[in-house]
Design a protein around this motif. Structure first.
Motif, PDB file in Angstrom:
ATOM      1  N   UNK A  38      33.860  16.555  38.707  1.00 29.49           N
ATOM      2  CA  UNK A  38      33.745  16.036  37.337  1.00 29.49           C
ATOM      3  C   UNK A  38      34.378  14.651  37.235  1.00 29.49           C
ATOM      4  N   UNK A  39      34.323  14.053  36.058  1.00 28.57           N
ATOM      5  CA  UNK A  39      34.776  12.661  35.937  1.00 28.57           C
ATOM      6  C   UNK A  39      36.292  12.526  35.986  1.00 28.57           C
ATOM      7  N   UNK A  40      37.014  13.643  36.061  1.00 31.61           N
ATOM      8  CA  UNK A  40      38.458  13.556  36.284  1.00 31.61           C
ATOM      9  C   UNK A  40      38.808  13.815  37.745  1.00 31.61           C
ATOM     10  N   UNK A  41      37.786  14.045  38.580  1.00 33.93           N
ATOM     11  CA  UNK A  41      38.028  14.259  40.001  1.00 33.93           C
ATOM     12  C   UNK A  41      38.204  15.709  40.396  1.00 33.93           C
ATOM     13  N   UNK A  42      38.140  16.604  39.425  1.00 29.48           N
ATOM     14  CA  UNK A  42      38.226  18.020  39.779  1.00 29.48           C
ATOM     15  C   UNK A  42      36.978  18.427  40.567  1.00 29.48           C
ATOM     16  N   UNK A  43      37.177  19.292  41.566  1.00 26.32           N
ATOM     17  CA  UNK A  43      36.076  19.729  42.415  1.00 26.32           C
ATOM     18  C   UNK A  43      35.852  21.222  42.176  1.00 26.32           C
ATOM     19  N   UNK A  44      34.580  21.604  42.027  1.00 32.12           N
ATOM     20  CA  UNK A  44      34.201  22.954  41.611  1.00 32.12           C
ATOM     21  C   UNK A  44      33.479  23.665  42.745  1.00 32.12           C
ATOM     22  N   UNK A  45      33.844  24.928  42.965  1.00 38.70           N
ATOM     23  CA  UNK A  45      33.244  25.724  44.034  1.00 38.70           C
ATOM     24  C   UNK A  45      32.746  27.059  43.500  1.00 38.70           C
ATOM     25  N   UNK A  46      31.744  27.599  44.204  1.00 39.80           N
ATOM     26  CA  UNK A  46      31.352  28.997  43.992  1.00 39.80           C
ATOM     27  C   UNK A  46      31.200  29.682  45.329  1.00 39.80           C
ATOM     28  N   UNK A  47      31.326  31.000  45.337  1.00 34.58           N
ATOM     29  CA  UNK A  47      30.963  31.805  46.502  1.00 34.58           C
ATOM     30  C   UNK A  47      29.470  32.122  46.398  1.00 34.58           C
ATOM     31  N   UNK A  48      28.858  32.365  47.540  1.00 32.85           N
ATOM     32  CA  UNK A  48      27.397  32.391  47.554  1.00 32.85           C
ATOM     33  C   UNK A  48      26.808  33.429  46.614  1.00 32.85           C
ATOM     34  N   UNK A  49      27.421  34.626  46.505  1.00 36.52           N
ATOM     35  CA  UNK A  49      26.773  35.713  45.771  1.00 36.52           C
ATOM     36  C   UNK A  49      27.166  35.746  44.292  1.00 36.52           C
ATOM     37  N   UNK A  50      27.885  34.748  43.846  1.00 35.25           N
ATOM     38  CA  UNK A  50      28.173  34.638  42.413  1.00 35.25           C
ATOM     39  C   UNK A  50      27.002  33.936  41.732  1.00 35.25           C
ATOM     40  N   UNK A  51      26.603  34.455  40.601  1.00 37.78           N
ATOM     41  CA  UNK A  51      25.504  33.817  39.856  1.00 37.78           C
ATOM     42  C   UNK A  51      26.004  32.655  39.007  1.00 37.78           C
ATOM     43  N   UNK A  52      27.250  32.744  38.526  1.00 36.34           N
ATOM     44  CA  UNK A  52      27.767  31.685  37.663  1.00 36.34           C
ATOM     45  C   UNK A  52      28.009  30.402  38.465  1.00 36.34           C
ATOM     46  N   UNK A  53      28.041  29.295  37.744  1.00 30.33           N
ATOM     47  CA  UNK A  53      28.065  27.960  38.369  1.00 30.33           C
ATOM     48  C   UNK A  53      29.266  27.731  39.279  1.00 30.33           C
ATOM     49  N   UNK A  54      30.431  28.228  38.903  1.00 32.49           N
ATOM     50  CA  UNK A  54      31.608  28.015  39.747  1.00 32.49           C
ATOM     51  C   UNK A  54      32.666  29.062  39.431  1.00 32.49           C
ATOM     52  N   UNK A  55      33.572  29.243  40.371  1.00 32.66           N
ATOM     53  CA  UNK A  55      34.681  30.181  40.165  1.00 32.66           C
ATOM     54  C   UNK A  55      36.026  29.595  40.583  1.00 32.66           C
ATOM     55  N   UNK A  56      36.001  28.535  41.377  1.00 26.37           N
ATOM     56  CA  UNK A  56      37.241  27.885  41.807  1.00 26.37           C
ATOM     57  C   UNK A  56      37.179  26.424  41.373  1.00 26.37           C
ATOM     58  N   UNK A  57      38.262  25.948  40.763  1.00 30.58           N
ATOM     59  CA  UNK A  57      38.365  24.543  40.369  1.00 30.58           C
ATOM     60  C   UNK A  57      39.612  23.973  41.035  1.00 30.58           C
ATOM     61  N   UNK A  58      39.451  22.877  41.759  1.00 26.98           N
ATOM     62  CA  UNK A  58      40.582  22.227  42.416  1.00 26.98           C
ATOM     63  C   UNK A  58      40.929  20.943  41.674  1.00 26.98           C
ATOM     64  N   UNK A  59      42.224  20.747  41.433  1.00 27.81           N
ATOM     65  CA  UNK A  59      42.692  19.505  40.805  1.00 27.81           C
ATOM     66  C   UNK A  59      43.777  18.899  41.673  1.00 27.81           C
ATOM     67  N   UNK A  60      43.669  17.604  41.963  1.00 30.52           N
ATOM     68  CA  UNK A  60      44.706  16.955  42.762  1.00 30.52           C
ATOM     69  C   UNK A  60      45.911  16.666  41.882  1.00 30.52           C
ATOM     70  N   UNK A  61      47.095  17.036  42.384  1.00 29.02           N
ATOM     71  CA  UNK A  61      48.334  16.893  41.619  1.00 29.02           C
ATOM     72  C   UNK A  61      49.488  16.719  42.594  1.00 29.02           C
ATOM     73  N   UNK A  62      50.691  16.465  42.061  1.00 27.65           N
ATOM     74  CA  UNK A  62      51.821  16.240  42.967  1.00 27.65           C
ATOM     75  C   UNK A  62      52.577  17.517  43.326  1.00 27.65           C
ATOM     76  N   UNK A  63      52.111  18.661  42.795  1.00 28.99           N
ATOM     77  CA  UNK A  63      52.672  19.939  43.228  1.00 28.99           C
ATOM     78  C   UNK A  63      51.561  20.974  43.211  1.00 28.99           C
TER      79      UNK A  63
END
Lengths: 310, 131
Positions: A38-63
């Motif tokens: 997304x435009x804040x740099x968060x990266x979105x993932x899904x596992x193959x057998x999930x129907x929904x668009x994503x289930x994991x969201x990664x955000x870069x941070x200092x901790x």
């Protein structure tokens, strides 16, 4: 209730310190599918057998650690009902408009007695699992199932205080069952609680920790214990730090391996376990069998497993 | 060698990590116990420390996230990778208090152990003998 309230853990937002290393871990190694940035740099993932668009969201941070987690509920009316029940329980509920979270309908957000930020939502864009919906077949094209061969996000374990209040919230407001718990043999105090809203042994769990709002692990479902061993082969090949090698939990009876992402967040791949129903009695373990409760193939508790969190 | 207090910088005291020659071996001395161990220039200080053979060296996440392997570098140069600001703040960094899993020696080092690490490293040697 045949799964018509809170459905499942649908989204976990994890902080990482190095997005490049995290993408290699969650994408290339674990084999999750990267869906968007997304435009804040968060990266979105899904596992193959999930129907929904994503289930994991990664955000870069200092901790590292977890920003929030979200459960999907059956429909919008459920959201409305749960908002009222949450307020009656005494929690402050924040409303989040549709679209604030990408591909997502409106959400409600609140803080658990253990300090974790939880959200509920009823709608997320569905993209499917590549098989289609009519005569879908059973096996996707080569390369869709890859890496650790993860089918879906399964559950999460969070650390904090006030476990019994969390249990009361999840059972009274969300209609979860307390599937299992680990208690101190002397005092009877809850040390870990395992809650189910489905036929799985747990959908979320909490472990007692001196600090609030700690992240113990996010777990991904594999098809079999054999796939857990094959994931362990990949974990060894790529020198991914292992917390606990292949074993079986006493609690949940799940086959497991625990490992860490490059920022120190614990991940699990998990398979099997028993079938839970709402009339299944709560199973209780105590500290006399801490080893078997945690790791039943060698009956040995691990200090790092009980004390290392992000 | 250059130093920087910028905790977002990957390389704390700058060395060329791209060279292709074999890794160097550096001696690390734990001032608390006067024990020394060899640590390669391509492995973390924690990985070298584990070879000390002490029981219970706190090996946590190995990604700079959990904070169990805190040490202080008293003397010597090292490369620092990212570590959690929840466990190591800017003051810590400027005082070379870091997580052993996320630094790599770039020369001989003298270190002190802190926190949970100190409880184990400074404990008397474990024995298996009954009694």
């Amino acid at each position: 209730m045949a799964l018509r309230g809170v459905l499942r853990a649908g989204e976990v937002a994890i902080r990482v310190m190095d997005m490049k290393a995290a993408r290699q871990h969650y994408g290339d190694r674990m084999g999750l599918h990267e869906m968007m940035t997304d435009d804040t740099g968060r990266v979105y993932y899904k596992a193959w057998d999930e129907h929904d668009h994503h289930s994991i969201v990664l955000r870069e941070a200092d901790s590292p650690g977890m920003d929030y987690f979200a459960f999907k509920v059956f429909d919008d009316a459920t959201l409305t009902t749960l908002e009222q029940k949450l307020e009656a329980f005494g929690l402050q509920v924040e409303r989040i408009e549709a679209g604030v979270y990408p591909k997502s309908g409106r959400r409600i957000q609140f803080v658990l007695p253990s300090g974790h930020t939880m959200q509920l939502y009823a709608h997320k864009e569905q993209v499917g699992n590549t098989l289609g919906l009519v005569n879908p077949g059973v096996v996707p094209d080569e390369g869709v199932i890859r890496g650790f061969r993860i089918n879906r996000l399964d559950h999460l374990l969070l650390g904090g205080g006030h476990l019994d209040e969390n249990v009361r919230l999840f059972t009274e407001v969300f209609d979860f069952d307390l599937g299992e718990k680990l208690v101190d043999h002397e005092s009877g105090a809850s040390l870990a609680v395992f809650l189910s809203c489905s036929t799985k042994p747990h959908d979320i769990a909490f472990v007692l920790q001196p600090q609030q709002n700690k992240f113990h692990h996010v777990s991904f479902l594999l098809e079999s214990a054999h796939d857990v061993i094959k994931a362990a082969d990949m974990i060894g090949k790529y020198r991914i730090p292992v917390d606990v090698g292949p074993n079986r939990h006493g609690v949940t009876r799940g086959a497991t391996i625990y490992f860490f992402d490059p920022s120190g967040n614990r991940n699990e791949v998990f398979a099997e376990g028993y079938v839970h129903y709402p009339d299944t009695p709560t199973l209780v373990w105590d500290t006399r069998e801490l080893g078997q409760a945690t790791f039943s193939q060698d009956n040995t508790p691990r200090e790092s497993f009980l004390t290392v969190l992000t | 060698m250059t130093e920087t207090d910028d905790h977002r910088c990957d390389v704390a005291r700058c060395v060329d990590t791209t060279r292709a020659d074999a890794p160097l071996r550096h001696m690390v001395t734990v001032l608390d116990t006067q024990e020394s161990f060899a640590c390669r220039s391509d492995e973390s200080l924690l990985a070298g420390m584990v070879r000390l053979g002490k029981r219970g060296i706190p090996v946590g996440c190995r990604g700079g996230g959990c904070g169990v392997c805190r040490i202080e570098v008293v003397r010597g140069d090292y490369v620092r990778h990212k570590m959690s600001a929840a466990h190591v703040d800017a003051t810590d960094l400027s005082n070379h208090r870091v997580l052993a899993c996320r630094i790599v020696p770039a020369g001989d080092l003298e270190i002190r152990v802190l926190g949970r690490m100190a409880q184990h490293v400074c404990a008397p040697p474990a024995t298996d003998s009954a009694g």
